[in-house]
Design an enzyme around this catalytic site. Sequence first.
Site, PDB file in Angstrom:
ATOM      1  N   ALA A   1       0.853  -1.185   0.000  1.00  0.00           N
ATOM      2  CA  ALA A   1       0.000   0.000   0.000  1.00  0.00           C
ATOM      3  C   ALA A   1       0.889   1.236   0.000  1.00  0.00           C
ATOM      4  O   ALA A   1       2.104   1.128   0.191  1.00  0.00           O
ATOM      5  CB  ALA A   1      -0.894  -0.002   1.235  1.00  0.00           C
ATOM      6  N   LYS A   2       0.325   2.369  -0.238  1.00  0.00           N
ATOM      7  CA  LYS A   2       1.077   3.627  -0.130  1.00  0.00           C
ATOM      8  C   LYS A   2       0.091   4.758  -0.003  1.00  0.00           C
ATOM      9  O   LYS A   2      -1.041   4.663  -0.498  1.00  0.00           O
ATOM     10  CB  LYS A   2       1.939   3.843  -1.379  1.00  0.00           C
ATOM     11  N   GLY A   3       0.513   5.837   0.649  1.00  0.00           N
ATOM     12  CA  GLY A   3      -0.362   6.991   0.779  1.00  0.00           C
ATOM     13  C   GLY A   3       0.403   8.265   0.507  1.00  0.00           C
ATOM     14  O   GLY A   3       1.638   8.275   0.508  1.00  0.00           O
TER      15      GLY A   3
END
Length: 422
Positions: free
Chosen positions: A110-112
């Site tokens: 995931a990444k934000g």
Amino acid sequence: MSTITVQNELNVYESAEARFEMAARKLGLEDGLYKYLKYPSKEITLYIPAALDNGKLEVFKGYRVLHSTIRGPGKGGIRFSPDVTLEEVRALAAWMTWKCAVVNIPFGGAKGGVICDPAEHSHAVIERITRRYTAELSEWLGPERDVPAPDMGTNEQTMAWVMDTYSMHVRQATTAVVTGKPLDLGGSLGRREATGRGLLMVTNRALAKLGRRPESTRVVIQGFGNVGMFAAKLMHEAGYKIVGLADISGALYNEKGLDIPAAIRWVHGDKKPLSDFSGGARMSAHGVIFQPCDVLVPAATENQITSDNAQDVQASILIEGANGPTTAPADAILDEKGVFVIPDILGNAGGVTVSYFEWVQDRQGFFWRESEVNERLQDVMDRSFDDVVRYAESHKVNNRIAAYMVAIDRVARALKLRGIYA
Ligand code: NAD
């Protein structure tokens, strides 16, 4: 090794996709699985209202992309930068899936990111942005759902705010919702140094394989932040000769070696620009990459080695500390030159590995000594290095494609076992 062509070499998403495609093709991944693994499972766009210090209301755009939870909860940093784009976050989320799989830890990817410049805002504004971002995502985050960590522009304090906000929403202290936290809040010993230490470990392994010794190895490191500074410190302590060093202010090169402890005090103690440090010839932060050395460690930012300049790399070993420092079309040039490459998804995986250890310790409520953390990290990095290099040799592909193939194969096997819930 065939050349990878992409429309825009400097688009990290295209580079990531091109390597995924090449590895998937070589693995003979069936079409349905290929499509499943190519696309993220979820992309969330947020508009985050936050009061500025002058009382005015501003709205910041942010993202969280969950690429995969096939092998475990999503895992990946939160980036605060004016340059954040959805495409970049999407590429970084997929990289996290492959990175966690290549070191065989039970996480997905995931990444934000939030489009904001932390240097332009006070602590209080950054806290408000972080808390609202976390609150909006609270139903998607969680120790068994998606576990953020720091990335560019965020740090231990930001992670403490994420932990606190999430904990308020679920009405219980939940340290394992985020990693890279301060030690007082369930952080792990060794986390701060972990990415640099992992780089040292794979470099040692590469040298042993190629029959070389640290004492006669000249190293250039681009980037002098969390990754580059600890890589420089630990490599210097291990006997390597650091001949080139760069940060955003510029670079220094001295074939006799730079005084690393003094450079660390200068930049990280006295907060002075590296370019004003003495002891070497001054040059541009990009130019130092092409100076004579044996090991090159790009640990700053993406797209530093491209098809235009890969020919000028003098190092025979490239250890990638940054994410995406080499563009996909540059790979074939490095191959032709015989450069031994440890790709980002393996080279800089020490950070996420100790993040995993932090998550394990939080869930156990039992904390390890730093020596235990480092020993376990050594096991993971050595085993992963061997898995990738052996795979490359037996399948006659370069180390980067081998790393992708090892990773995609692990995720695809887990997916086949789980099946598709319809
Ligand atoms: P950081 O912000 O602590 O440090 C970045 C360093 O790079 C600084 O010294 C900065 O001056 C320098 N820099 C920035 N742009 C530059 C340029 N154009 N030329 C030369 N130097 C430049 O960031 P970090 O945490 O050290 O991360 C560096 C890279 O490593 C990023 O690509 C990041 O995604 C990746 N990474 C970090 C970790 C981690 O644990 N911190 C883990 C895996 C990957």
